[in-house]
Design a protein around this motif. Structure first.
Motif, PDB file in Angstrom:
ATOM      1  N   LEU A   1       0.859  -1.190   0.000  1.00 21.41           N
ATOM      2  CA  LEU A   1       0.000   0.000   0.000  1.00 21.41           C
ATOM      3  C   LEU A   1       0.890   1.232   0.000  1.00 21.41           C
ATOM      4  CD1 LEU A   1      -2.824  -0.427   2.698  1.00 21.41           C
ATOM      5  CD2 LEU A   1      -3.036  -0.609   0.218  1.00 21.41           C
ATOM      6  N   ASP A   2       0.395   2.301  -0.561  1.00 28.67           N
ATOM      7  CA  ASP A   2       1.104   3.580  -0.458  1.00 28.67           C
ATOM      8  C   ASP A   2       0.075   4.676  -0.173  1.00 28.67           C
ATOM      9  OD1 ASP A   2       2.807   5.668  -0.499  1.00 28.67           O
ATOM     10  OD2 ASP A   2       3.583   5.341  -2.523  1.00 28.67           O
ATOM     11  N   CYS A   3      -0.575   5.171  -1.232  1.00 28.17           N
ATOM     12  CA  CYS A   3      -1.469   6.328  -1.035  1.00 28.17           C
ATOM     13  C   CYS A   3      -2.752   5.965  -0.284  1.00 28.17           C
ATOM     14  CB  CYS A   3      -1.823   6.943  -2.382  1.00 28.17           C
ATOM     15  SG  CYS A   3      -2.935   5.903  -3.378  1.00 28.17           S
TER      16      CYS A   3
ATOM     17  N   ALA B   1      -4.799   6.357  -5.998  1.00 27.60           N
ATOM     18  CA  ALA B   1      -4.073   7.305  -6.852  1.00 27.60           C
ATOM     19  C   ALA B   1      -2.753   6.759  -7.383  1.00 27.60           C
ATOM     20  CB  ALA B   1      -3.808   8.599  -6.085  1.00 27.60           C
ATOM     21  N   CYS B   2      -2.101   5.854  -6.616  1.00 29.83           N
ATOM     22  CA  CYS B   2      -0.727   5.491  -6.992  1.00 29.83           C
ATOM     23  C   CYS B   2      -0.629   4.151  -7.715  1.00 29.83           C
ATOM     24  CB  CYS B   2       0.159   5.476  -5.746  1.00 29.83           C
ATOM     25  SG  CYS B   2      -0.216   4.102  -4.624  1.00 29.83           S
ATOM     26  N   GLY B   3      -1.541   3.261  -7.504  1.00 27.97           N
ATOM     27  CA  GLY B   3      -1.496   1.947  -8.154  1.00 27.97           C
ATOM     28  C   GLY B   3      -0.614   0.939  -7.445  1.00 27.97           C
TER      29      GLY B   3
END
Ligand code: FES
Length: 343
Positions: A38-40, A44-46
């Motif tokens: 996970l990131d955003c 939004a980031c994919g």
């Protein structure tokens, strides 16, 4: 109410989580202490992009840079945004270790051992906490052979909802599990295993399916049939079962029973030994033509020794047919389920 989500990692390890229809798969995953990428967390980031292989869901809100229309149409999804509408199977683009998880360990007792023939043994386990064990039909576990420091991999021949677990073993002279089952096993013996694992499992039957088994490679296909008996397929399913000698043939009666209860299920078998009493002598390739393959509109599931897997792949290529999907698992008698791949 919640749905079951299978998270299948790159290293073949599968973890199951419960996910409510009002929470995202990522939320449910982290709640279960499984840190999928996970990131955003905002679509939004994919970074979390995964492949949904089975089940229905609401994809949630996201931008095209994270997930294109084509990707979404091909089954890709964003766990940070998606909410389930049914049970799901997701392929997560990370190893289980990267997600800070690993295979689960289970304990069980030996319930029964059945010597089908000189070459094939079946054993059954009663697992201590059956509710804690989920698996997809076709998957395998690593079993610690009692009284040794050896581990062997075996596919479930039982279905995911059957209480008792069963496994097929090809007898190998000097083999760790073969020796244990032939000489030392006692009902009530304690057994430990880890899993489930593997990407060789039954997907949704959205088109005809061809199941191909070589020897004890029949085991994972029996598990798939058990699932199909509970959830009848909307398309025909044909199974071809090939063995070396007549004494390798097991569970023909089980296949006949499934042919009675699974709509559209048919099967045939062949024996390589020229002295066999079987109607079909030779290899399964002799039973595969373009009509068996529905001219490519077919999902193929193949489990057998490496030579058989390669022979079938070569035969299908030579027929000029490209199946819609081709899932296979190779095994060797000593290690069984050495690899599990989909191509
Ligand atoms: Fe960025 Fe899911 S974490 S899109």
């Amino acid at each position: 109410m919640s749905f079951q989500v299978a998270l299948n990692f790159e290293d073949g390890i599968t973890r199951f989580i419960e996910c409510r229809p009002d929470e995202t798969v990522a939320e449910a995953s982290y709640k279960a202490r499984i840190n999928i990428p996970l990131d955003c967390r905002d679509g939004a980031c994919g970074t979390c992009k995964s492949l949904c292989e089975s089940g229905g869901y609401d994809g949630g809100d996201y931008i095209d840079e994270a997930l294109t229309e084509d990707e979404a149409a091909a089954g890709h999804c964003l766990p940070c945004q998606m909410t389930p509408r049914s049970d799901l199977v997701l392929r997560i683009p990370a190893t289980s270790a990267a997600a800070k998880t690993g295979p689960a360990t289970h304990t069980a007792t030996v319930a029964a051992v059945k010597q089908h023939s000189a070459t094939t043994v079946e054993f059954a386990l009663d697992v201590d906490d059956r509710d804690a064990l989920d698996f997809l039909p076709g998957q395998y576990v690593n079993i610690a052979v009692p009284g040794t420091d050896q581990t062997r991999s075996y596919s479930f021949s039982s279905g995911p909802t059957q209480k008792q677990l069963s496994f097929l073993v090809r007898t190998v002279p000097g083999g760790a599990m073969s020796g244990y089952l032939a000489e030392r096993v006692r009902a009530g013996d304690r057994v430990e295993f880890t899993g489930p694992m593997g990407s060789f499992y039954l997907r949704e039957t959205v088109r005809p399916a061809l199941l191909l088994a070589g020897g004890t490679g029949l085991a994972p296909l029996l598990s798939m049939l058990e699932q199909l008996a509970r959830k009848p397929p909307a398309h025909p399913v044909h199974l071809l079962y090939g063995v070396t000698t007549d004494q390798d043939l097991v569970h023909l009666d089980t296949l006949e029973d499934y042919a009675e209860v699974i709509p559209g299920f048919t099967f045939d078998h062949c024996v390589a030994d020229a002295a066999s009493s079987a109607r079909n002598k030779g290899f399964v390739t002799g039973l595969i033509d373009s009509s068996t393959l529905h001219d490519g509109d077919v999902d193929v599931y193949l489990c057998g020794p490496p030579a058989m897997v390669e022979a079938v792949r070569g035969h299908i290529t030579a027929l000029g047919v490209t199946p819609a999907s081709f899932h296979y698992e190779k095994f060797t008698p000593a290690t069984v389920r050495a690899t599990a791949e989909a191509a």
